[in-house]
Design a protein around this motif. Structure first.
Motif, short mmCIF file in Angstrom:
data_model
loop_
_atom_site.label_atom_id
_atom_site.label_comp_id
_atom_site.label_asym_id
_atom_site.label_seq_id
_atom_site.Cartn_x
_atom_site.Cartn_y
_atom_site.Cartn_z
N ASN B 431 0.84 -1.19 0.00
CA ASN B 431 0.00 0.00 0.00
C ASN B 431 0.87 1.25 0.00
O ASN B 431 1.60 1.51 0.96
CB ASN B 431 -0.93 -0.01 1.22
CG ASN B 431 -2.10 0.94 1.02
OD1 ASN B 431 -1.96 1.96 0.34
ND2 ASN B 431 -3.24 0.60 1.61
N TYR B 433 -0.53 4.37 -1.17
CA TYR B 433 -1.36 5.53 -1.51
C TYR B 433 -0.96 6.71 -0.62
O TYR B 433 -0.54 6.54 0.52
CB TYR B 433 -2.85 5.18 -1.44
CG TYR B 433 -3.63 5.63 -0.22
CD1 TYR B 433 -3.97 6.97 -0.05
CD2 TYR B 433 -4.07 4.71 0.72
CE1 TYR B 433 -4.70 7.38 1.05
CE2 TYR B 433 -4.80 5.11 1.83
CZ TYR B 433 -5.11 6.45 1.99
OH TYR B 433 -5.83 6.85 3.07
N ARG B 453 -1.21 -7.11 -5.44
CA ARG B 453 -2.02 -5.90 -5.31
C ARG B 453 -1.15 -4.73 -4.87
O ARG B 453 -0.36 -4.86 -3.93
CB ARG B 453 -3.13 -6.11 -4.28
CG ARG B 453 -4.15 -7.17 -4.69
CD ARG B 453 -5.15 -7.47 -3.60
NE ARG B 453 -4.53 -7.96 -2.38
CZ ARG B 453 -4.14 -9.22 -2.18
NH1 ARG B 453 -4.33 -10.12 -3.12
NH2 ARG B 453 -3.57 -9.59 -1.05
N TYR B 455 -1.40 -0.39 -4.21
CA TYR B 455 -2.32 0.75 -4.09
C TYR B 455 -1.54 2.04 -4.30
O TYR B 455 -0.62 2.34 -3.53
CB TYR B 455 -3.00 0.72 -2.72
CG TYR B 455 -3.75 -0.58 -2.51
CD1 TYR B 455 -5.04 -0.74 -3.00
CD2 TYR B 455 -3.14 -1.66 -1.87
CE1 TYR B 455 -5.72 -1.93 -2.85
CE2 TYR B 455 -3.81 -2.87 -1.72
CZ TYR B 455 -5.10 -2.99 -2.21
OH TYR B 455 -5.76 -4.18 -2.06
N TRP B 457 -3.15 5.16 -5.30
CA TRP B 457 -4.03 6.33 -5.35
C TRP B 457 -3.38 7.50 -4.62
O TRP B 457 -2.68 7.31 -3.62
CB TRP B 457 -5.37 5.96 -4.68
CG TRP B 457 -6.31 7.11 -4.53
CD1 TRP B 457 -6.83 7.87 -5.53
CD2 TRP B 457 -6.85 7.61 -3.30
NE1 TRP B 457 -7.67 8.81 -5.00
CE2 TRP B 457 -7.70 8.68 -3.63
CE3 TRP B 457 -6.70 7.26 -1.95
CZ2 TRP B 457 -8.40 9.40 -2.67
CZ3 TRP B 457 -7.39 7.97 -0.99
CH2 TRP B 457 -8.24 9.03 -1.35
N ASP B 458 -3.60 8.70 -5.13
CA ASP B 458 -3.15 9.90 -4.43
C ASP B 458 -1.62 9.94 -4.26
O ASP B 458 -1.10 10.56 -3.35
CB ASP B 458 -3.83 9.95 -3.04
CG ASP B 458 -3.90 11.38 -2.53
OD1 ASP B 458 -3.75 12.30 -3.35
OD2 ASP B 458 -4.09 11.56 -1.31
N GLU B 477 -2.99 -6.44 -9.54
CA GLU B 477 -4.04 -5.42 -9.53
C GLU B 477 -3.42 -4.10 -9.12
O GLU B 477 -2.83 -3.99 -8.06
CB GLU B 477 -5.10 -5.76 -8.47
CG GLU B 477 -6.16 -6.73 -8.91
CD GLU B 477 -7.09 -7.04 -7.75
OE1 GLU B 477 -7.58 -6.10 -7.09
OE2 GLU B 477 -7.29 -8.24 -7.49
N GLU B 479 -4.30 -0.42 -8.13
CA GLU B 479 -5.44 0.40 -7.74
C GLU B 479 -5.00 1.86 -7.75
O GLU B 479 -4.17 2.27 -6.93
CB GLU B 479 -5.90 -0.05 -6.35
CG GLU B 479 -7.13 0.66 -5.84
CD GLU B 479 -8.33 0.56 -6.78
OE1 GLU B 479 -8.61 -0.54 -7.25
OE2 GLU B 479 -8.97 1.59 -7.04
N GLY B 481 -7.46 4.40 -8.05
CA GLY B 481 -8.50 5.15 -7.35
C GLY B 481 -9.17 6.23 -8.17
O GLY B 481 -8.92 6.37 -9.36
N VAL B 482 -10.05 6.99 -7.51
CA VAL B 482 -10.69 8.10 -8.21
C VAL B 482 -9.70 9.24 -8.27
O VAL B 482 -8.87 9.41 -7.39
CB VAL B 482 -11.98 8.57 -7.50
CG1 VAL B 482 -13.04 7.50 -7.58
CG2 VAL B 482 -11.71 8.98 -6.09
N SER B 484 -8.60 13.03 -8.11
CA SER B 484 -9.00 14.34 -7.61
C SER B 484 -8.72 15.35 -8.72
O SER B 484 -7.69 15.29 -9.37
CB SER B 484 -8.19 14.70 -6.38
OG SER B 484 -6.82 14.63 -6.67
#
Lengths: 488, 485
Positions: B431, B433, B453, B455, B457-458, B477, B479, B481-482, B484
């Motif tokens: 992770n 992010y 996996r 992560y 994001w951000d 995978e 990730e 994210g959405v 901004s």
């Protein structure tokens, strides 16, 4: 002889059991670690020392460290949301064949009905995602994330009315008095964050129409009372009676607690009531929560695009969307069991219009919560569950018109979905018949669901027990099998 | 005939095969008649049994008071018995010709049946005038016929209903009395995935059950010996029977998947291969038909996992690393200083030696982090999210060999940290992010073998590059994210 339970420190039998076990443990410890026996502050098991759970738990490596349970109280209609049954549209208005009903009991609300006209859904169903899951267009946001979800379409329960059904799902018994799932989790696994309760409850505000909720649904039953769910409210006082009364400051409060601690210790030495310890633990927790709760409830630091994700409701405290956002914040702070309740799904009449309102309240925030957890890497060890206490009938309660009908309670099948750690993504387990009335494939009983939930948390549901009134109780009573098909 | 049409439909694509099939269809037509009559055998056999027993019972009833008239009745009943025994034997012979029964299993039934017909005829001849023969001849014929009927009937019953039909529901002591041979032929169940050799432990037991009776050291039908690996590889009269990696080119696979009516179908008699057995053979051939390979070197695909579970009782679902590590547990005393430094520590389970550690103290320092080295081997999940961790400190983490999940989100770490982390060969989830990692860390992530996996994001990783990595490395995978705005 000890006649009063509270006056009972140790009976002869207790003494013998406890001392012999103690000696056994002591010799065991010295065998494992001969030098350690004489060391100071010896921690035998890391788990109880740091978090207060039971030693020996988890029984096996957990896939899930925390659960967010989005409880849809009142029972959403699976036939208008997930369980697509074109036959009902084809046979719209015809009577439910007796061969399908098979003598299933009815509630008092429809048992007097002269006919049971099948009611096809008024909403469009489409398949979504790579997994091809069927969803009605009532839930456009959730439809977009179906590939992250695991649907169980073959859930069934034993109760036909709300109170016993919701009590059954939350405590494993239709009769009130047993501990809630969250309490069992708190009791067995302990806390990951000492400044917040392990089990938090958030109820959508202003949804009182329909079925009531009562605090015994998140009650501790016979477990020590610090394991009960703590309800966080919207508004000035999220947890009632937590703030200091006027004129009392933090230092006063600390002093008061320290003195009370001493007195209660004496009290406990005297009569040995475990509830004294429980209450002191809660006083201390409340003290710590005086700082931790305002921090977690203050969502002003969330950026706008996060609010946009959860929908405009998320800025209004007490809405389902705002609660979803809070749930994520609590999960980030390692609250173990976060239970949301959203009422208003009990659509005996006017279903088509009422269900739209419900979906508008919940759809976007549910999808946002799962997406938000996913991007933060939290679906790695968080499980999200969405579902009600039973399903709804395939026939109309009251008059069926081209644009209106109602649906009665239906315990023989309903749909729930889950997302997150330890379970397969983008699958649908089980199926109902073409009438959406009976389960025809892989039935999943409420106890099976509970067993699976505990399994994901690393707990063998058959081994987490509590002795009360001479009997060892467990969440799943004497039932429940882990639904292995959905485990990743 | 509908069967012709069916078969034409099945093999239109292969003209050579089509011809052989047409030939075999002709042969099968006469075989059909044979089988049709043969199948009356189980019906007819009850007649001689009834008649012969009746004859013996009448004789018994009559006892010593011999009368001429009675003798005629006895002789007549014996005649009926003998004639029906001959007819039954004839139909039995036809049934045996249908090829549905293995020769070694029907040998005794066949010849005892013939003997019974002969002896019953001889019995009729003696009973016409019993006084001509000594008593001992009369009696021994009677006893012989009783004995033969019992044994023959039992053998026939075994053929029709299976050898364990009679005893399968018998109480345990009786089963034991008759010996427990029934498990001998079952596929051995496998206890653990370790040291399972695919051919030896999984494929050969199937061959031993279904093929070896005709393809062994003593007997090589079609010139094929499957009992020895080198001869099996060599193949039969028409060359090799296995083409590694290709089931369509493998004669053995073609034979077991032909329609059962086809005369080339294998096995020609006895139980056909089950779906699970065929699937297992297919999987083995597709994977190179290797004779030495161990199961652990295979990635068992999901549908095969279920087949193997059913057939061998073996769970081949890949276990996460943290469930398969076997090292001593940490003495809890050593955890004390870590707890004091602000780490929350949990075990993964009662019997699992690995630890789940999260920093929940006030300020993380290099000194505190270094303390983890003491239990480094036991750490499998580590969360330092939101701490003050610096890039240089990550080199400590890179020495934890069993780390499978690492959370560094919401820290200031950058690509430099990822460089350290590539040493973690069991890292499954990472992770990052809310950190300072950029696109250039993606090439390192791509080469981490067990990473599933990540992560991002951000962080400073761009959406396009993250998606490109995901397309590049299908088992990872990513990730992102959405976004901004």
């Amino acid at each position: 002889m000890c006649t009063h339970q509270h006056n009972k420190n140790y009976s002869r039998r207790d003494f013998l059991t406890k001392t012999s076990l103690g000696m056994g443990a002591l010799s065991m410890a010295s065998m494992l670690d001969p030098m350690g026996l004489f060391a100071q502050n010896n921690i035998l098991q890391p788990t109880p020392a740091s978090s207060g759970g039971l030693s020996g738990i988890p029984h096996f490596p957990p896939r899930v460290k925390r659960v967010i349970y989005l409880f849809q109280s009142g029972a959403p209609s699976q036939l208008d949301l997930f369980d697509y049954k074109p036959l009902l549209n084809k046979m719209n208005g015809q009577d439910l064949p007796e061969s399908v009903r098979g003598g299933q009991r009815l509630t008092g609300m429809t048992s007097g009905q002269a006919s049971f006209p099948l009611a096809g859904t008024l909403f469009n169903f489409k398949q979504h995602g790579a997994s091809g899951a069927w969803m009605s267009d009532l839930m456009p946001h959730t439809s977009k994330i179906v590939d992250d979800l695991c649907f169980i379409k073959s859930m069934y329960t034993e109760a036909i009315n709300h109170d016993p059904a919701i009590t059954f799902l939350q405590t494993g018994s239709q009769i009130p008095g047993r501990p809630s799932i969250g309490s069992w989790v708190s009791y067995g696994l302990g806390t990951d964050n000492k400044n917040l309760p392990e089990f938090v409850v958030l109820v959508t505000k202003g949804k009182t129409g329909g079925q009531p909720l009562y605090s015994r649904l998140w009650g501790n039953g016979f477990l020590p009372s610090q394991h009960q769910g703590v309800q966080f409210r919207s508004g000035k006082d999220p947890v009632l009676y937590l703030t200091n009364p006027p004129g009392v400051d933090g230092i006063n409060r600390r002093d008061q607690l320290d003195h009370l601690q001493k007195l209660e210790k004496l009290n406990h030495q005297d009569i040995g009531d475990p509830e004294i310890i429980a209450r002191m633990a809660q006083y201390e927790m409340a003290y710590r929560m005086q700082t931790s709760v305002p921090e977690i409830m203050d969502t002003s630091s969330e950026p706008d695009y996060i609010y946009d994700m959860y929908g405009e409701d998320s800025k209004k405290p007490g809405t389902f969307a705002a609660n979803c956002l809070l749930a994520r914040r609590m999960a980030e702070k390692d609250v173990k069991f976060i239970q949301l309740y959203h009422q208003g799904w009990d659509q005996h009449g006017n279903l088509p219009s009422a269900i739209k309102v419900q979906c508008k309240d919940t759809d976007q925030a549910t999808a946002a919560l799962i997406t938000d957890l996913k991007q933060r890497g939290m679906l790695e060890d968080t499980l999200v569950i969405w579902g009600g206490e039973f399903g709804r009938t395939n026939y109309s309660q009251g008059q069926l018109t081209p644009d209106n009908f109602g649906r009665d309670h239906h315990p023989k099948c309903f749909t729930i979905f889950m997302a997150g750690a330890g379970i397969k993504k983008g699958i649908t387990l089980g199926a109902t018949d073409d009438f959406g009335y009976n389960v025809v494939q892989r039935p999943v009983h409420v106890h099976d669901f509970q067993a699976t939930l505990m399994h994901l948390l690393g707990v063998d549901h058959e081994r987490l027990t509590f002795k009360f009134q001479g009997r060892r109780f467990r969440l799943t009573d004497v039932h429940g099998e882990v639904v292995k098909e959905i485990l990743a | 005939m509908y069967r012709n049409g069916l078969q034409e439909g099945l093999i239109q694509s292969n003209s050579i095969e089509f011809k052989t099939l047409q030939a075999s269809t002709k042969l099968m037509f006469s075989l059909d008649i044979v089988t049709f009559f043969g199948r009356f055998h189980p019906l007819l056999v009850h007649l001689p049994i009834g008649f012969l027993f009746l004859a013996i019972l009448i004789e018994l009833y009559q006892g010593k008071k011999v009368k001429e008239k009675n003798n005629q009745i006895i002789a007549y009943t014996w005649l009926l018995g003998a004639v029906s025994a001959i007819i039954a034997a004839l139909f039995g012979w036809l049934l045996a010709e249908s090829g549905q029964y293995a020769e070694d299993t029907i040998f005794w039934h066949r010849w005892l049946g013939v003997s019974l017909a002969v002896i019953a005829s001889f019995g009729w001849w003696t009973k016409q005038n019993p006084k001509q023969f000594p008593k001992i001849v009369n009696n021994s014929i009677t006893y012989l016929v009783i004995g033969l009927i019992l044994v023959e009937g039992h053998l026939g019953g075994n053929l029709t209903h299976g050898a364990n039909y009679l005893l399968v529901y018998a109480p345990d002591p009786i089963q034991k009395l008759f010996g427990e041979e029934k498990k001998k032929n079952a596929i051995p169940q496998l206890e653990s995935i370790d040291s399972v050799v695919v051919y030896e432990d999984m494929i050969y037991p199937i061959i031993a059950r279904k093929c070896i009776s005709c393809h062994n050291n003593e007997e090589q039908r079609g010139g094929l010996n499957m009992q020895q690996i080198d001869l099996f590889i060599e193949g039969g009269e028409n060359g090799p029977v296995i083409t590694s990696g290709n089931t369509a080119e493998s004669e053995i696979f073609r034979r077991i998947t032909l329609p059962q009516e086809n005369e080339k179908y294998m096995p020609p008699n006895g139980e056909p291969l089950s779906y699970d057995e065929i699937k297992t053979l297919e999987w083995w051939i597709i994977n190179g038909a290797d004779f030495e390979q161990e199961l652990t070197s295979h990635q068992v695909p999901e549908p095969m996992q279920k087949v193997i579970q059913r057939l061998y009782g073996l769970d081949t679902q890949p276990k996460p690393w943290y469930e398969s590590v076997k090292i001593p547990a940490v003495d809890s005393l050593r955890l004390k200083s870590l707890v004091d430094a602000g780490f929350s520590i949990k075990t993964l389970g009662y019997e699992n030696p690995l630890l789940d550690i999260k920093f929940s103290g006030e300020e993380l320092s290099l000194e505190k982090l270094t303390k983890l080295e003491d239990v480094g081997e036991n750490i499998t999940w580590l969360s330092l999210a939101g701490t003050d961790i610096q890039d240089e400190w990550v080199s400590i983490i890179s020495k934890f060999p069993n780390l499978t999940r690492l959370e560094l989100q919401k820290t200031v770490v950058s690509d430099k940290s990822v460089e350290f982390l590539k040493a973690l060969e069991h890292l499954e989830s990472l992770n990052l992010y809310g950190t300072n990692v950029t696109d250039s860390c993606l090439s390192i992530l791509k080469n981490m073998p067990q990473l599933r996996r990540v992560y991002l994001w951000d962080s400073k990783v761009t959406f396009e590059k993250a998606k490109a990595l995901e397309n590049d490395k299908l088992d990872l995978e990513v990730e992102i994210g959405v976004q901004s705005k």
